[in-house]
Design an enzyme around this catalytic site. Structure first.
Site, PDB file in Angstrom:
ATOM      1  N   ASP A   9      19.382 -46.992  29.783  1.00 30.83           N
ATOM      2  CA  ASP A   9      20.660 -46.272  29.841  1.00 30.83           C
ATOM      3  C   ASP A   9      20.504 -44.782  29.508  1.00 30.83           C
ATOM      4  O   ASP A   9      19.652 -44.412  28.714  1.00 30.83           O
ATOM      5  CB  ASP A   9      21.636 -46.929  28.845  1.00 30.83           C
ATOM      6  CG  ASP A   9      23.070 -46.512  29.099  1.00 30.83           C
ATOM      7  OD1 ASP A   9      23.362 -45.940  30.164  1.00 30.83           O
ATOM      8  OD2 ASP A   9      23.911 -46.760  28.213  1.00 30.83           O
ATOM      9  N   ASN A  62      20.582 -42.157  32.004  1.00 31.12           N
ATOM     10  CA  ASN A  62      20.069 -41.303  33.088  1.00 31.12           C
ATOM     11  C   ASN A  62      21.103 -40.264  33.520  1.00 31.12           C
ATOM     12  O   ASN A  62      20.783 -39.101  33.741  1.00 31.12           O
ATOM     13  CB  ASN A  62      19.710 -42.140  34.318  1.00 31.12           C
ATOM     14  CG  ASN A  62      18.603 -43.118  34.054  1.00 31.12           C
ATOM     15  OD1 ASN A  62      17.901 -43.002  33.056  1.00 31.12           O
ATOM     16  ND2 ASN A  62      18.424 -44.080  34.945  1.00 31.12           N
ATOM     17  N   GLY A  63      22.356 -40.722  33.657  1.00 26.04           N
ATOM     18  CA  GLY A  63      23.422 -39.826  34.116  1.00 26.04           C
ATOM     19  C   GLY A  63      23.635 -38.688  33.130  1.00 26.04           C
ATOM     20  O   GLY A  63      23.732 -37.521  33.512  1.00 26.04           O
ATOM     21  N   ARG A  64      23.667 -39.024  31.830  1.00 22.09           N
ATOM     22  CA  ARG A  64      23.891 -37.986  30.813  1.00 22.09           C
ATOM     23  C   ARG A  64      22.724 -37.004  30.757  1.00 22.09           C
ATOM     24  O   ARG A  64      22.903 -35.810  30.577  1.00 22.09           O
ATOM     25  CB  ARG A  64      24.114 -38.636  29.433  1.00 22.09           C
ATOM     26  CG  ARG A  64      25.549 -39.060  29.217  1.00 22.09           C
ATOM     27  CD  ARG A  64      25.689 -40.028  28.078  1.00 22.09           C
ATOM     28  NE  ARG A  64      25.219 -41.350  28.469  1.00 22.09           N
ATOM     29  CZ  ARG A  64      24.997 -42.337  27.611  1.00 22.09           C
ATOM     30  NH1 ARG A  64      25.166 -42.147  26.324  1.00 22.09           N
ATOM     31  NH2 ARG A  64      24.602 -43.513  28.045  1.00 22.09           N
ATOM     32  N   HIS A  89      18.179 -40.602  37.469  1.00 20.60           N
ATOM     33  CA  HIS A  89      17.570 -41.890  37.848  1.00 20.60           C
ATOM     34  C   HIS A  89      16.111 -41.688  38.259  1.00 20.60           C
ATOM     35  O   HIS A  89      15.259 -42.522  37.965  1.00 20.60           O
ATOM     36  CB  HIS A  89      18.361 -42.546  38.980  1.00 20.60           C
ATOM     37  CG  HIS A  89      19.773 -42.880  38.593  1.00 20.60           C
ATOM     38  ND1 HIS A  89      20.075 -43.523  37.409  1.00 20.60           N
ATOM     39  CD2 HIS A  89      20.962 -42.644  39.201  1.00 20.60           C
ATOM     40  CE1 HIS A  89      21.393 -43.676  37.317  1.00 20.60           C
ATOM     41  NE2 HIS A  89      21.944 -43.144  38.388  1.00 20.60           N
ATOM     42  N   THR A  95      25.628 -56.005  38.603  1.00 16.38           N
ATOM     43  CA  THR A  95      26.579 -56.431  39.640  1.00 16.38           C
ATOM     44  C   THR A  95      27.780 -55.474  39.686  1.00 16.38           C
ATOM     45  O   THR A  95      28.485 -55.422  40.681  1.00 16.38           O
ATOM     46  CB  THR A  95      27.077 -57.877  39.360  1.00 16.38           C
ATOM     47  OG1 THR A  95      27.381 -57.990  37.964  1.00 16.38           O
ATOM     48  CG2 THR A  95      26.035 -58.913  39.709  1.00 16.38           C
ATOM     49  N   TRP A 154      27.757 -51.352  41.830  1.00 16.35           N
ATOM     50  CA  TRP A 154      28.155 -51.024  43.202  1.00 16.35           C
ATOM     51  C   TRP A 154      29.370 -50.117  43.228  1.00 16.35           C
ATOM     52  O   TRP A 154      29.667 -49.497  44.247  1.00 16.35           O
ATOM     53  CB  TRP A 154      28.465 -52.306  43.996  1.00 16.35           C
ATOM     54  CG  TRP A 154      27.302 -53.220  44.162  1.00 16.35           C
ATOM     55  CD1 TRP A 154      27.096 -54.393  43.506  1.00 16.35           C
ATOM     56  CD2 TRP A 154      26.168 -53.057  45.039  1.00 16.35           C
ATOM     57  NE1 TRP A 154      25.911 -54.970  43.914  1.00 16.35           N
ATOM     58  CE2 TRP A 154      25.324 -54.168  44.857  1.00 16.35           C
ATOM     59  CE3 TRP A 154      25.785 -52.071  45.961  1.00 16.35           C
ATOM     60  CZ2 TRP A 154      24.127 -54.340  45.554  1.00 16.35           C
ATOM     61  CZ3 TRP A 154      24.594 -52.236  46.652  1.00 16.35           C
ATOM     62  CH2 TRP A 154      23.783 -53.354  46.446  1.00 16.35           C
ATOM     63  N   LEU A 162       0.893 -59.210  32.306  1.00 15.77           N
ATOM     64  CA  LEU A 162       2.293 -58.866  32.032  1.00 15.77           C
ATOM     65  C   LEU A 162       3.223 -59.289  33.179  1.00 15.77           C
ATOM     66  O   LEU A 162       2.929 -59.006  34.340  1.00 15.77           O
ATOM     67  CB  LEU A 162       2.372 -57.338  31.853  1.00 15.77           C
ATOM     68  CG  LEU A 162       3.757 -56.701  31.760  1.00 15.77           C
ATOM     69  CD1 LEU A 162       4.468 -57.121  30.470  1.00 15.77           C
ATOM     70  CD2 LEU A 162       3.647 -55.173  31.816  1.00 15.77           C
ATOM     71  N   GLU A 213      16.724 -59.913  18.717  1.00 10.06           N
ATOM     72  CA  GLU A 213      16.981 -58.789  17.817  1.00 10.06           C
ATOM     73  C   GLU A 213      17.341 -57.585  18.686  1.00 10.06           C
ATOM     74  O   GLU A 213      16.723 -57.369  19.733  1.00 10.06           O
ATOM     75  CB  GLU A 213      15.719 -58.457  16.997  1.00 10.06           C
ATOM     76  CG  GLU A 213      15.332 -59.539  16.014  1.00 10.06           C
ATOM     77  CD  GLU A 213      16.353 -59.732  14.896  1.00 10.06           C
ATOM     78  OE1 GLU A 213      17.022 -58.741  14.521  1.00 10.06           O
ATOM     79  OE2 GLU A 213      16.490 -60.871  14.421  1.00 10.06           O
TER      80      GLU A 213
HETATM   81  C1  FPP Z   1      21.992 -46.508  33.516  1.00 10.75           C
HETATM   82  O1  FPP Z   1      22.195 -45.147  33.214  1.00 10.75           O
HETATM   83  C2  FPP Z   1      20.976 -46.614  34.550  1.00 10.75           C
HETATM   84  C3  FPP Z   1      21.156 -47.198  35.767  1.00 10.75           C
HETATM   85  C4  FPP Z   1      22.433 -47.829  36.181  1.00 10.75           C
HETATM   86  C5  FPP Z   1      20.076 -47.203  36.780  1.00 10.75           C
HETATM   87  C6  FPP Z   1      18.694 -47.433  36.247  1.00 10.75           C
HETATM   88  C7  FPP Z   1      17.760 -47.116  37.324  1.00 10.75           C
HETATM   89  C8  FPP Z   1      16.541 -46.525  37.169  1.00 10.75           C
HETATM   90  C9  FPP Z   1      15.941 -46.216  35.867  1.00 10.75           C
HETATM   91  C10 FPP Z   1      15.742 -46.114  38.376  1.00 10.75           C
HETATM   92  C11 FPP Z   1      15.218 -47.211  39.248  1.00 10.75           C
HETATM   93  C12 FPP Z   1      14.522 -48.275  38.538  1.00 10.75           C
HETATM   94  C13 FPP Z   1      13.279 -48.722  38.790  1.00 10.75           C
HETATM   95  C14 FPP Z   1      12.902 -49.995  38.137  1.00 10.75           C
HETATM   96  C15 FPP Z   1      12.281 -48.024  39.638  1.00 10.75           C
HETATM   97  P1  FPP Z   1      23.579 -44.453  33.573  1.00 10.75           P
HETATM   98  O2  FPP Z   1      23.478 -43.903  34.952  1.00 10.75           O
HETATM   99  O3  FPP Z   1      24.702 -45.416  33.364  1.00 10.75           O
HETATM  100  O4  FPP Z   1      23.603 -43.307  32.522  1.00 10.75           O
HETATM  101  P2  FPP Z   1      24.884 -42.688  31.796  1.00 10.75           P
HETATM  102  O5  FPP Z   1      25.441 -43.773  30.915  1.00 10.75           O
HETATM  103  O6  FPP Z   1      24.307 -41.560  31.015  1.00 10.75           O
HETATM  104  O7  FPP Z   1      25.838 -42.246  32.870  1.00 10.75           O
END
Ligand code: FPP
Length: 241
Positions: free
Chosen positions: A20, A22-24, A37, A66, A69, A132, A208
């Site tokens: 979690d 990536n967006g921020r 991402h 899910t 989308w 793994l 945990e």
């Molecule tokens: C959540 O962060 C992240 C996702 C919904 C996408 C995760 C995808 C990847 C890391 C890239 C592709 C994965 C692989 C396995 C190659 P968010 O976008 O909800 O972040 P935010 O809460 O900050 O907005």
């Protein structure tokens, strides 16, 4: 890179990670979310390498739920394309004998035919590997997984192959996408959020949880080691004393 810090004895068998933030991460830099991402996918590669190095048996990452989308098409497309890229690269490496088993958990039927094909191909390549296991949760929801398992079990009851009294916890576990794998000992969620978001809800009954303040693109192998150390400091009683 050698791992000089973490004592690799007594590792958790299975770690789940909610990738979690990536967006921020992108927003903080004034970039579109898809750049977050892209960096998140790089972090994922580094963490898989690290898990292999320390001898972890199972890693499950939440790549797309899910519910995801509902995001703008451009963002969804960019995540799917990162996944496709990852599968292509991982397939090439695993063909060269890298001892990793890549599995996908979730409802694959909604994915593009080409992505479904690539998933089947990499799963087939790794099916007898013993190193793994990396589970990528894609179009995954814990409730959806349970509904899927219930439909399969109900079908067997309807056909007279199972009696309702045969339905126990083991049978339900065996019908989940993770059937045959150990439940996660440790679930890590970076980014400061402290919830499960429909991730491995059945399997997480005794996990945990370690919540960390770092955003996923900034998450390092040392952060993973730190989470494992925190896990080791916990006393797991599984309902006992
Ligand atoms: C959540 O962060 C992240 C996702 C919904 C996408 C995760 C995808 C990847 C890391 C890239 C592709 C994965 C692989 C396995 C190659 P968010 O976008 O909800 O972040 P935010 O809460 O900050 O907005």
């Amino acid at each position: 890179m050698q791992n000089n810090r973490l004592d690799t004895a007594d590792l958790p068998a299975h770690i789940g990670i909610i990738m979690d933030g990536n967006g921020r991460w992108a927003k903080q830099r004034g970039l579109p979310r898809k750049y977050g991402h892209r960096e998140g996918a790089k972090t994922f590669r580094r963490i898989v390498e690290h898990c292999e190095r320390i001898g972890l048996r199972y890693l499950t990452v939440y790549a797309f739920s899910t519910e995801n989308w509902k995001r703008p098409k451009d963002e969804v497309d960019s995540i799917m394309s990162l996944l496709e890229q990852y599968i292509d690269e991982a397939f090439a490496r695993q063909k060269e004998d890298q001892d990793i088993r890549t599995c996908f958990i979730g409802d694959m039927s909604a994915l593009s035919p080409i992505l479904q094909q690539k998933i089947q191909r990499i799963e087939a390549l790794g099916k007898d590997r013993t190193g793994l296991t990396v589970n990528v949760a894609l179009n995954y929801g814990g409730r959806d997984e349970l509904a899927h398992a219930m439909r399969a079990i109900a079908g067997q009851v309807q056909q007279g192959k199972l009696d309702p009294s045969d339905i126990d916890e083991q049978l339900i576990s065996a019908h989940l996408y993770t059937g045959g794998q150990p439940d996660p000992d440790l679930i890590i969620r970076p980014s400061g959020e402290e919830r499960l978001s429909n991730f491995l809800i059945w399997q997480a009954a005794y996990s945990e949880f370690v919540f960390m303040d770092v955003l996923w693109p900034d998450f390092t192998p040392e952060d993973l080691d730190r989470a494992i150390e925190i896990y080791r400091g916990r006393s797991r009683r599984f309902g006992g004393v």
